[in-house]
Design a protein around this motif. Structure first.
Motif: not given
Length: 553
Positions: A23, A66, A352
């Motif tokens: 990410a 995240e 995710s």
């Protein structure tokens, strides 16, 4: 011959390690610092594209992939080239500067993740930034760095228990923009620069003798580099300098030092060469967020993780693949399976984002040679979904991690339906994953903000897998549609508390992957109690039994 050479090249690269995109960092930044604390990567400081210094603390979760934001730095206006490390369950900022300004902060700041508070706990003897920083136990060592715009050889240690600084023998080579790591209780100060001069220095400090000694120099001299440690070896990557041979002025080299043999080796080149970053090691991976893609003031939100291959290939346990709902060796098209074994991957990762990928944490599961979506990957377990288009029959399952593949697992033949009801205990028994329809309340005896018993005549949502064919199945890895929802071709028979339950919906849960849902009305004749049995039968096969709580209306 060309295909052979390509295969050899790919195998060699895998043997040297692989960079995997993660990410993106929340902002574009350079001269950012990072450390691992309690299973998360904490990144802070840096220079932003508008020239300002970052005041933010960003926290990365490697499992969910995240970022979140923590309390702002205790340095008003922010800083860059911060000296950062973690020890004793807390994060420390031990000196910082601001590039192009006459600013040096020599304070020692401690961040407590439980209280989410920063506090000042000391002041170093020689305030500086751009140092080599490493922790050994409860002690954090700070080697060299920039003080007043000049490189220094100062070497100090901060005791995080007593909160005291001590001066140690100076580093043999004064330099800044170096990197440091600790292996087997010794610190290694590697590379760095002095103005335009780049060093290949590698100097080892032994706390037991309080002495330095010179070790084999890094293969590529450079400054502004990063590092991590995997398998008691030090991986050093990135950096900037005039001898990079690239127009960007950054180094893609990833080189590994083995302190046991005092030797260096080349690893695979960085996918995204950068300078002005740290490496943060956690569970077999080095995370490298931020940094400049070209020398000087350049910025990125690139975030990569580096893996080294495991010494042995993955292994699937005997009877190690089961229906994730029933925990039986029963499989059907669209079923979510749990695979157990060892060396399946390094660290944990949850899928995710849609579409759910067929590679997670550098691991791939293949069913009859076809890669399938992975929902969760951990060293001992992988959860994945069988294709909706799977033809019932023999199943051969393998796990591949960084090019190494397990022995094929020959599973029982897939069938048309294999109903498995999910339970809160995640073992196919006890309280079921059953909600009061239209709510988020679990149908159990406890009455609180999260649960209450179901009433006779009330509709409940039973979550399961393996219900077989659908009228309009989604594409592989894509979430289930909501308008219209995907329904099962066959209508299941549901029994709650010994009485038939009328089914109003049977199909995929909208927005989920491989998760089936049955909405059924609790019969007027259903038994009441705190552990009322629930079963599903579809396609001639009966599910495991879970329980819910049922009361009178």
């Amino acid at each position: 011959m060309k295909w052979y050479l390509l295969a050899v090249t790919a195998s060699t690269l895998l043997a040297q390690g692989v960079w995997e995109p993660r990410a993106p960092y929340p902002v574009r930044v350079t001269e950012v610092s990072s450390a691992v604390l309690n299973g998360r990567v904490y990144s802070l400081c840096g220079i932003l594209p508008d020239g300002a210094n970052s005041t933010a603390l960003y926290i990365y979760d490697p499992v969910t992939d995240e970022w979140s934001e923590g309390p702002a730095l205790p340095i008003a206006g922010g800083a860059d080239h911060c000296n950062v490390a973690a020890a004793g369950g807390r994060l420390y900022l031990l000196g910082a500067i601001r590039t192009g300004q006459n600013f040096v902060d020599g304070n020692t700041y401690e961040y407590d993740p439980l209280s989410r508070q920063w506090s000042t706990v000391g002041r170093m003897g020689v305030p500086r930034g751009a140092s080599g920083v490493a922790a050994i136990g409860s002690s954090i060592y700070v080697a060299g760095g920039l003080a007043g715009g000049r490189p220094v050889a100062a070497f100090e240690v901060f005791d995080t228990v007593t909160r005291q600084w001590s001066t140690l023998p100076e580093m043999p080579t004064a330099r800044d923009h170096l990197t440091a790591q600790a292996v087997n209780g010794r610190l290694y100060a590697i590379a760095g620069r002095d103005g335009g001069r780049e060093f290949n220095a590698n100097e080892e400090f032994d706390p037991a003798t309080s002495q330095w000694r010179v070790r084999a120099g890094i293969l590529t001299a450079r400054g502004g580099l990063a590092s991590g440690t995997l398998r008691n070896r030090i991986q050093v990557f990135g950096g900037e300098g005039t001898r990079s041979g690239r127009p960007e002025g950054t180094y893609p080299q990833n080189e590994e030092y083995d302190p046991a043999t005092d030797t260096w080796a080349n690893l695979g080149l960085m996918t995204n060469p950068r300078h002005g970053l740290y490496g943060a090691t956690f569970e077999g991976r080095i995370f490298a967020p931020g940094g400049g893609p070209s020398a000087g003031f350049a910025f990125s939100n690139t975030h990569d993780a580096f893996f080294l291959p495991l010494p042995e290939p993955p292994a699937i346990f005997p009877s190690g693949v089961v229906n994730a709902g029933s925990f039986r060796e029963e499989f059907a098209p669209g079923t979510v399976l749990a695979l157990k074994g060892e060396r399946l991957t390094q660290g944990e990762r949850i899928a995710s984002r849609f579409p759910i990928a067929t590679q997670l944490n550098q691991s791939v599961v293949r069913v009859n040679g076809i890669a399938v979506p992975i929902l969760y990957a951990g060293p001992g377990q992988i959860n994945f979904q069988l294709p909706y288009s799977l033809v019932p029959g023999p199943l051969s399952i393998t796990v591949t991690h960084l090019g190494a593949t397990s022995t094929p697992y020959q599973a029982p033949n897939a069938v048309t339906t294999a109903p498995g009801l999910f339970s809160l205990s995640a073992n196919g028994e006890g309280q079921g994953a059953v909600l009061i329809a239209g709510t988020s309340l679990i149908a159990r005896a406890t009455r609180d903000a999260f649960s209450r018993a179901a009433r006779r005549g009330e509709i409940v949502s039973i979550y399961c897998t393996g219900l077989g064919r659908l009228d309009f199945p989604p594409r592989i890895g894509e979430p289930a549609p909501s308008d219209p929802p995907a329904r099962t071709v066959e209508i299941p028979e549901v029994t709650i508390g010994g009485a038939p339950a009328e089914v109003s919906f049977s199909g995929l849960t909208p927005g989920a992957l491989g998760l089936y849902q049955i909405n059924a009305r609790v019969g007027a004749a259903a038994q009441t109690g705190i552990a009322v049995p629930v079963t599903v039968r579809i396609g001639g096969r009966t599910s495991n039994t879970v329980t819910i709580a049922v009361v009178e209306p």
